[in-house]
Design a protein around this motif. Structure first.
Motif, PDB file in Angstrom:
ATOM      1  N   PRO A 152       0.455  -1.356  -0.111  1.00 53.29           N
ATOM      2  CA  PRO A 152      -0.048   0.333   0.080  1.00 53.29           C
ATOM      3  C   PRO A 152       1.009   0.787   0.204  1.00 53.29           C
ATOM      4  N   LYS A 153      -0.186   2.352  -0.673  1.00 55.59           N
ATOM      5  CA  LYS A 153       1.114   3.516  -0.614  1.00 55.59           C
ATOM      6  C   LYS A 153       0.903   4.658   0.479  1.00 55.59           C
ATOM      7  N   ALA A 154       1.060   3.954   1.969  1.00 54.23           N
ATOM      8  CA  ALA A 154       0.451   4.837   3.175  1.00 54.23           C
ATOM      9  C   ALA A 154       1.402   3.962   3.268  1.00 54.23           C
ATOM     10  N   LYS A 155       1.985   2.758   3.062  1.00 52.57           N
ATOM     11  CA  LYS A 155       2.984   1.847   3.948  1.00 52.57           C
ATOM     12  C   LYS A 155       4.061   2.331   4.033  1.00 52.57           C
ATOM     13  N   VAL A 156       4.624   2.167   1.941  1.00 50.45           N
ATOM     14  CA  VAL A 156       5.911   2.377   1.285  1.00 50.45           C
ATOM     15  C   VAL A 156       6.277   5.039   1.372  1.00 50.45           C
TER      16      VAL A 156
END
Length: 121
Positions: A2-6
């Motif tokens: 997920p983008k938020a984790k990246v």
């Protein structure tokens, strides 16, 4: 992934890099780094440093400009550093030491800016 984790992971890497730059800057100014990334209940400190009889609990902020770094250094974050400093002072400071909270701004294409004694709460 997920983008938020990246995004969080990238921010973590940037934060660690900024703390390394700040630690080297302090060393060049005659400080000795006592600890990095100390977390306790209620607060955290990026760097703990000593020079002579002064122990500094240091908050490091990396941003694109000094103005945005200053905005990121708000009362909430400083209070967390202050809580951690209060709880950790007996571990790092000796009787008669000056204990203070400092900040260092890391901004691209400029030397780090060390702001001593930023918390008076």
């Amino acid at each position: 992934m997920p983008k938020a984790k990246v995004d969080r992971e990238q921010a973590e890497v940037r934060g660690r890099r900024a703390e390394t730059i700040a630690a080297w800057w302090l060393r060049l100014q005659g400080w000795r780094i006592l600890a990095r990334r100390v977390r306790i209940v209620g607060g955290e400190v990026d760097l703990i440093a000593r020079r002579g009889r002064t122990v500094a609990f240091v908050e490091v902020k990396q941003r694109r400009s000094e103005q945005t770094a200053a905005w990121a250094l708000d009362e909430y974050r400083l209070r967390r550093v202050a809580v951690a400093a209060e709880r950790l002072a007996s571990r790092f400071a000796r009787t008669g030491d000056i204990v203070r909270i400092d900040a260092i701004f890391i901004v691209p294409r400029t030397l780090p800016r060390h702001l001593p004694n930023v918390w008076h709460g």
